[in-house]
Design a protein around this motif. Structure first.
Motif, short mmCIF file in Angstrom:
data_model
loop_
_atom_site.label_atom_id
_atom_site.label_comp_id
_atom_site.label_asym_id
_atom_site.label_seq_id
_atom_site.Cartn_x
_atom_site.Cartn_y
_atom_site.Cartn_z
N ASN A 7 14.19 -11.78 -11.13
CA ASN A 7 13.06 -11.25 -10.93
C ASN A 7 11.70 -12.20 -10.36
O ASN A 7 11.17 -11.97 -9.30
N LEU A 8 11.69 -13.11 -11.33
CA LEU A 8 10.52 -14.36 -10.92
C LEU A 8 10.67 -15.10 -9.75
O LEU A 8 10.00 -15.09 -8.79
N MET A 9 12.07 -15.41 -9.29
CA MET A 9 12.37 -15.82 -8.09
C MET A 9 12.00 -15.04 -6.89
O MET A 9 11.71 -15.57 -6.00
N ILE A 10 12.44 -13.84 -7.02
CA ILE A 10 11.94 -12.94 -5.95
C ILE A 10 10.75 -12.86 -5.59
O ILE A 10 10.16 -12.83 -4.67
N GLN A 11 9.81 -12.53 -6.83
CA GLN A 11 8.44 -12.58 -6.93
C GLN A 11 7.86 -13.75 -5.94
O GLN A 11 6.96 -13.70 -5.38
N GLU A 12 8.31 -14.79 -6.54
CA GLU A 12 7.69 -16.10 -6.14
C GLU A 12 7.94 -16.18 -4.55
O GLU A 12 7.10 -16.72 -3.89
N LEU A 13 9.30 -16.11 -4.21
CA LEU A 13 9.65 -16.00 -2.71
C LEU A 13 8.93 -15.09 -1.80
O LEU A 13 8.46 -15.40 -0.67
N SER A 14 8.50 -13.91 -2.45
CA SER A 14 7.77 -12.85 -1.73
C SER A 14 6.50 -13.01 -1.18
O SER A 14 5.89 -12.80 -0.36
N GLU A 15 5.92 -14.14 -1.97
CA GLU A 15 4.36 -14.67 -1.91
C GLU A 15 4.21 -15.81 -0.63
O GLU A 15 3.40 -16.31 -0.29
N MET A 16 5.64 -16.34 -0.43
CA MET A 16 5.71 -17.58 0.21
C MET A 16 5.87 -17.35 1.85
O MET A 16 6.36 -16.06 2.25
N ILE A 73 9.72 -20.12 -15.16
CA ILE A 73 10.91 -19.89 -15.98
C ILE A 73 10.57 -20.44 -17.53
O ILE A 73 10.87 -20.01 -18.39
N ASN A 74 10.05 -21.93 -17.69
CA ASN A 74 9.73 -22.45 -18.89
C ASN A 74 9.02 -21.47 -19.62
O ASN A 74 9.11 -21.40 -20.64
N ASP A 75 7.99 -20.75 -18.89
CA ASP A 75 6.98 -19.84 -19.53
C ASP A 75 7.87 -18.56 -20.26
O ASP A 75 7.46 -18.33 -21.31
N LEU A 76 9.04 -18.36 -19.71
CA LEU A 76 9.89 -17.41 -20.17
C LEU A 76 10.58 -17.84 -21.52
O LEU A 76 10.70 -16.78 -22.31
N MET A 77 11.05 -19.06 -21.33
CA MET A 77 12.06 -19.55 -22.24
C MET A 77 11.40 -19.95 -23.83
O MET A 77 10.26 -20.03 -23.70
N GLU A 91 18.06 -28.01 -21.07
CA GLU A 91 18.13 -29.45 -22.25
C GLU A 91 18.91 -29.11 -23.19
O GLU A 91 19.60 -30.03 -23.65
N SER A 92 19.78 -27.90 -23.22
CA SER A 92 20.56 -27.80 -24.44
C SER A 92 21.48 -26.54 -24.37
O SER A 92 21.31 -25.81 -23.45
N LYS A 93 22.41 -26.61 -24.97
CA LYS A 93 23.48 -25.19 -24.94
C LYS A 93 22.93 -24.11 -25.39
O LYS A 93 23.03 -23.14 -24.73
N LYS A 94 21.93 -24.06 -26.45
CA LYS A 94 21.47 -22.81 -26.97
C LYS A 94 20.41 -22.41 -25.69
O LYS A 94 20.17 -21.10 -25.37
N ALA A 95 19.80 -23.28 -25.07
CA ALA A 95 18.66 -22.90 -23.80
C ALA A 95 19.58 -22.21 -22.57
O ALA A 95 19.32 -21.25 -22.13
#
Length: 137
Positions: A86-95, A117-121, A69-73
């Motif tokens: 890491n999140l992406m790999i973990q999520e995919l490895s469960e599918m 990812i929003n939980d990380l941000m 939503e922004s340049k700072k983000a």
């Protein structure tokens, strides 16, 4: 008789003013919600190709572009690149491979990744995740 015309004139003027306010408020709100492609590109981060095993012993090669939503983000997301991958790999490895087939599976993956990812941000949020390349084998 003059009072009637004065009241009719005032009512007509109020009607014109309220209609104009409604129209311009609607136009301004639409302009604020519609981003130009240049603005969107300034707020996107590309995630290089990820190749990982799935829970079904298949594997996937996939790339993403994430719109924030922004340049700072965007700056924060770029710094968190390793955590996002890491999140992406973990999520995919469960599918399972079947979980990722078709539009519905891709939309579920995008939604799940957006939430995680929003939980990380800390600065801003993810607006949209695009799958830019995907090979499932």
């Amino acid at each position: 008789m003059n009072k009637k015309w004065l009241i009719v004139g005032i009512l007509a003027l109020l009607l014109v003013i309220s209609g104009s306010l409604f129209y311009f408020t609607d136009v301004i709100a639409k302009d604020a919600n519609e981003s130009s492609i240049d603005d969107i590109l300034e707020r996107t981060v590309s995630i290089d190709e990820i190749t990982t095993n799935l829970a079904s012993d298949d594997y996937i090669r996939i790339s993403f572009t994430i719109q924030v939503e922004s340049k700072k983000a965007k700056e924060e997301l770029e710094k968190r690149d390793f955590q996002v991958k890491n999140l992406m790999i973990q999520e995919l490895s469960e599918m399972q491979a079947d979980d990722l087939r078709g539009k519905e599976g891709q939309l579920l993956l995008q939604k799940s990744l957006t939430e995680k990812i929003n939980d990380l941000m800390e600065t801003g949020k993810i607006e949209k995740i695009y799958i830019t390349e995907s090979i499932l084998q």
